[in-house]
Design a protein around this motif. Structure first.
Motif, PDB file in Angstrom:
ATOM      1  N   GLY A   1       0.830  -1.193   0.000  1.00 11.43           N
ATOM      2  CA  GLY A   1       0.000   0.000   0.000  1.00 11.43           C
ATOM      3  C   GLY A   1       0.865   1.243   0.000  1.00 11.43           C
ATOM      4  O   GLY A   1       1.883   1.289   0.696  1.00 11.43           O
ATOM      5  N   ILE A   2       0.482   2.228  -0.801  1.00 13.17           N
ATOM      6  CA  ILE A   2       1.183   3.506  -0.834  1.00 13.17           C
ATOM      7  C   ILE A   2       0.189   4.600  -0.477  1.00 13.17           C
ATOM      8  O   ILE A   2      -0.877   4.707  -1.083  1.00 13.17           O
ATOM      9  CB  ILE A   2       1.810   3.785  -2.220  1.00 13.17           C
ATOM     10  CG1 ILE A   2       2.798   2.682  -2.600  1.00 13.17           C
ATOM     11  CG2 ILE A   2       2.508   5.146  -2.228  1.00 13.17           C
ATOM     12  CD1 ILE A   2       3.391   2.844  -3.999  1.00 13.17           C
ATOM     13  N   ILE A   3       0.531   5.405   0.507  1.00 10.47           N
ATOM     14  CA  ILE A   3      -0.297   6.531   0.916  1.00 10.47           C
ATOM     15  C   ILE A   3       0.370   7.803   0.416  1.00 10.47           C
ATOM     16  O   ILE A   3       1.436   8.184   0.885  1.00 10.47           O
ATOM     17  CB  ILE A   3      -0.468   6.565   2.446  1.00 10.47           C
ATOM     18  CG1 ILE A   3      -1.155   5.284   2.919  1.00 10.47           C
ATOM     19  CG2 ILE A   3      -1.251   7.802   2.877  1.00 10.47           C
ATOM     20  CD1 ILE A   3      -1.245   5.158   4.437  1.00 10.47           C
TER      21      ILE A   3
ATOM     22  N   LYS B   1      -1.731  -1.104  -4.029  1.00 16.38           N
ATOM     23  CA  LYS B   1      -2.923  -0.277  -3.834  1.00 16.38           C
ATOM     24  C   LYS B   1      -2.469   1.106  -3.382  1.00 16.38           C
ATOM     25  O   LYS B   1      -1.471   1.228  -2.651  1.00 16.38           O
ATOM     26  CB  LYS B   1      -3.847  -0.872  -2.772  1.00 16.38           C
ATOM     27  CG  LYS B   1      -4.459  -2.214  -3.101  1.00 16.38           C
ATOM     28  CD  LYS B   1      -5.440  -2.610  -2.001  1.00 16.38           C
ATOM     29  CE  LYS B   1      -6.076  -3.974  -2.281  1.00 16.38           C
ATOM     30  NZ  LYS B   1      -5.107  -5.065  -2.072  1.00 16.38           N
ATOM     31  N   VAL B   2      -3.209   2.128  -3.788  1.00 13.52           N
ATOM     32  CA  VAL B   2      -2.825   3.509  -3.463  1.00 13.52           C
ATOM     33  C   VAL B   2      -4.015   4.270  -2.901  1.00 13.52           C
ATOM     34  O   VAL B   2      -5.124   4.197  -3.439  1.00 13.52           O
ATOM     35  CB  VAL B   2      -2.292   4.243  -4.708  1.00 13.52           C
ATOM     36  CG1 VAL B   2      -2.114   5.735  -4.423  1.00 13.52           C
ATOM     37  CG2 VAL B   2      -0.964   3.636  -5.149  1.00 13.52           C
ATOM     38  N   PHE B   3      -3.757   5.006  -1.827  1.00 15.48           N
ATOM     39  CA  PHE B   3      -4.727   5.969  -1.300  1.00 15.48           C
ATOM     40  C   PHE B   3      -4.166   7.363  -1.488  1.00 15.48           C
ATOM     41  O   PHE B   3      -3.100   7.689  -0.947  1.00 15.48           O
ATOM     42  CB  PHE B   3      -4.997   5.717   0.182  1.00 15.48           C
ATOM     43  CG  PHE B   3      -5.812   6.812   0.834  1.00 15.48           C
ATOM     44  CD1 PHE B   3      -7.156   6.969   0.530  1.00 15.48           C
ATOM     45  CD2 PHE B   3      -5.219   7.690   1.730  1.00 15.48           C
ATOM     46  CE1 PHE B   3      -7.904   7.983   1.120  1.00 15.48           C
ATOM     47  CE2 PHE B   3      -5.960   8.701   2.336  1.00 15.48           C
ATOM     48  CZ  PHE B   3      -7.310   8.848   2.020  1.00 15.48           C
ATOM     49  N   ASP B   4      -4.847   8.170  -2.267  1.00 15.23           N
ATOM     50  CA  ASP B   4      -4.478   9.577  -2.442  1.00 15.23           C
ATOM     51  C   ASP B   4      -5.742  10.351  -2.779  1.00 15.23           C
ATOM     52  O   ASP B   4      -6.219  10.305  -3.917  1.00 15.23           O
ATOM     53  CB  ASP B   4      -3.439   9.751  -3.550  1.00 15.23           C
ATOM     54  CG  ASP B   4      -2.855  11.165  -3.565  1.00 15.23           C
ATOM     55  OD1 ASP B   4      -3.617  12.128  -3.319  1.00 15.23           O
ATOM     56  OD2 ASP B   4      -1.647  11.323  -3.830  1.00 15.23           O
TER      57      ASP B   4
ATOM     58  N   GLU C   1      -8.635   0.180   3.223  1.00 20.50           N
ATOM     59  CA  GLU C   1      -8.221  -0.934   2.368  1.00 20.50           C
ATOM     60  C   GLU C   1      -6.709  -1.032   2.305  1.00 20.50           C
ATOM     61  O   GLU C   1      -6.142  -2.137   2.374  1.00 20.50           O
ATOM     62  CB  GLU C   1      -8.800  -0.759   0.967  1.00 20.50           C
ATOM     63  CG  GLU C   1     -10.294  -1.002   0.884  1.00 20.50           C
ATOM     64  CD  GLU C   1     -10.882  -0.610  -0.461  1.00 20.50           C
ATOM     65  OE1 GLU C   1     -11.985  -1.098  -0.778  1.00 20.50           O
ATOM     66  OE2 GLU C   1     -10.251   0.197  -1.191  1.00 20.50           O
ATOM     67  N   VAL C   2      -6.034   0.101   2.173  1.00 25.67           N
ATOM     68  CA  VAL C   2      -4.570   0.090   2.127  1.00 25.67           C
ATOM     69  C   VAL C   2      -3.994  -0.441   3.427  1.00 25.67           C
ATOM     70  O   VAL C   2      -3.088  -1.287   3.430  1.00 25.67           O
ATOM     71  CB  VAL C   2      -4.047   1.516   1.834  1.00 25.67           C
ATOM     72  CG1 VAL C   2      -2.558   1.627   2.166  1.00 25.67           C
ATOM     73  CG2 VAL C   2      -4.278   1.879   0.375  1.00 25.67           C
TER      74      VAL C   2
END
Length: 342
Positions: free
Chosen positions: A157-159, A180-183, A203-204
């Motif tokens: 995961g990448i935030i 997966k990415v959250f941005d 999810e991340v």
């Protein structure tokens, strides 16, 4: 008659001209421009003629509305510290068509490389095993791999998916990770274009073996990663902090590591330098680095090249292309603390 060279007001602290320009680039800078090194905190004390003549500001010293009004020839503020600072009237700057440019992209690859190194270290216990070896407590063969895992094929995961996140994603490609990415500042289509899956923060956190935090500090996200968020992570997952410590509740992070729920690595801390008695120094399962991820000479010198190229474009009434332009909608929302050392 000798042609007057464009004036640059130089206040690049904490950088210096010698740090960000090679000798050849610095010679070119002097040949093309009139450089005036100034105390950034006293820009308003400069005479009206000097302020009116300035075409560029190298650095991002405080600029009040009054001082800005006197800078009638200003085309760009070139921030070589990398963090946008809330120290100028951005709306007035943008209304006048003045560019605010940052060179932070030079740090993306160095930070991504050390992030990858942290992940491999946490996955395989490299530095911990070395410390045990030095103390004579090493465990041989499979006995030393009880908590080891592979990065290859892992859920990642990448935030935050700006320059840092994108550079990391390129390096991870060879490991065939599921990313997966959250941005919240990016639409899903842009993330999919980079072959990553858009995801919520939950999810991340809840589905990743490795969580990389590359998000800048903004007005909305201070300490948004706290005890509740760490509790959502998989047992034994790795949390890697590469951007700024202010996005994390650092005490909660340490508590989660101390409990054995996660392991962590960080290049940034709530106080820098870190006090000698800070408990994170003794925390097992926590990999520490003294805000050195991006501070490579090759990166600093790339700053000078970017600045020279973009000023050459602007001198020809063309838009800058190498540096990153601050956006009207987000510039004032940035809250990362400026660094005070290289």
């Amino acid at each position: 008659m000798t042609e007057t060279k464009p004036l640059i007001l130089c206040a690049p602290e904490p950088r210096s001209l010698d740090l960000i320009f090679t000798p050849e680039a610095l010679a070119e800078l002097h040949a093309r421009y009139d450089l005036r090194e100034v105390d950034g905190e006293r820009l308003g004390d400069l005479g009206d003629a000097t302020l009116a003549a300035a075409r560029y500001v190298l650095g991002q010293p405080p600029i009040s509305s009054d001082v800005l009004a006197r800078m009638t020839s200003l085309r760009a503020v070139l921030n070589v510290e990398s963090n946008l600072i809330d120290n100028m009237p951005y709306e007035e700057v943008f209304a006048r068509g003045i560019h605010v440019l940052t060179t932070g992209a030079v740090f993306a690859l160095p930070v991504a490389e050390i992030a990858l190194g942290f992940a491999l270290d946490l996955a395989r216990g490299i530095s911990a095993a070395d410390a045990d070896f030095q103390r004579g407590n090493e465990q041989w063969g499979g006995d030393g791999n009880a908590a080891s895992r592979l990065l290859s094929g892992a859920e990642v995961g990448i935030i935050g998916f700006g320059d840092l996140g994108r550079a990391l994603n390129r390096l991870l490609a060879g490991f065939r990770c599921k990313v997966k990415v959250f941005d919240p500042w990016l639409p899903p289509s842009i993330l999919r274009d980079h072959q990553v899956a858009p995801a919520t923060l939950d999810e991340v956190l809840g589905t990743s073996d490795f969580v990389f935090v590359m998000a800048a500090v903004t007005a909305e996200n201070r300490a948004f990663l706290g005890a509740d968020e760490f509790a959502k992570m998989r047992p034994g997952a790795a949390f890697l902090l590469l951007s700024r410590a202010d996005v994390v509740d650092f005490d909660a992070l340490m508590a989660s590591v101390a409990s054995g729920h996660i392991v962590a690595a960080s290049d940034v801390f709530p106080q820098e330098p870190l006090p000698a008695d800070h408990p994170v120094r003794r925390l097992r399962g926590f990999l520490r680095s003294a805000h050195r991820a991006g501070a490579l000479d090759v990166a600093f010198k790339q700053m000078g090249d970017m600045v020279l190229e973009d000023m050459a474009l602007m001198d020809r009434e063309l838009p800058p292309l190498r540096c990153k332009r601050a956006e009207r909608e987000t510039a004032r929302r940035m809250r990362s603390r400026p660094v005070d050392r290289n």
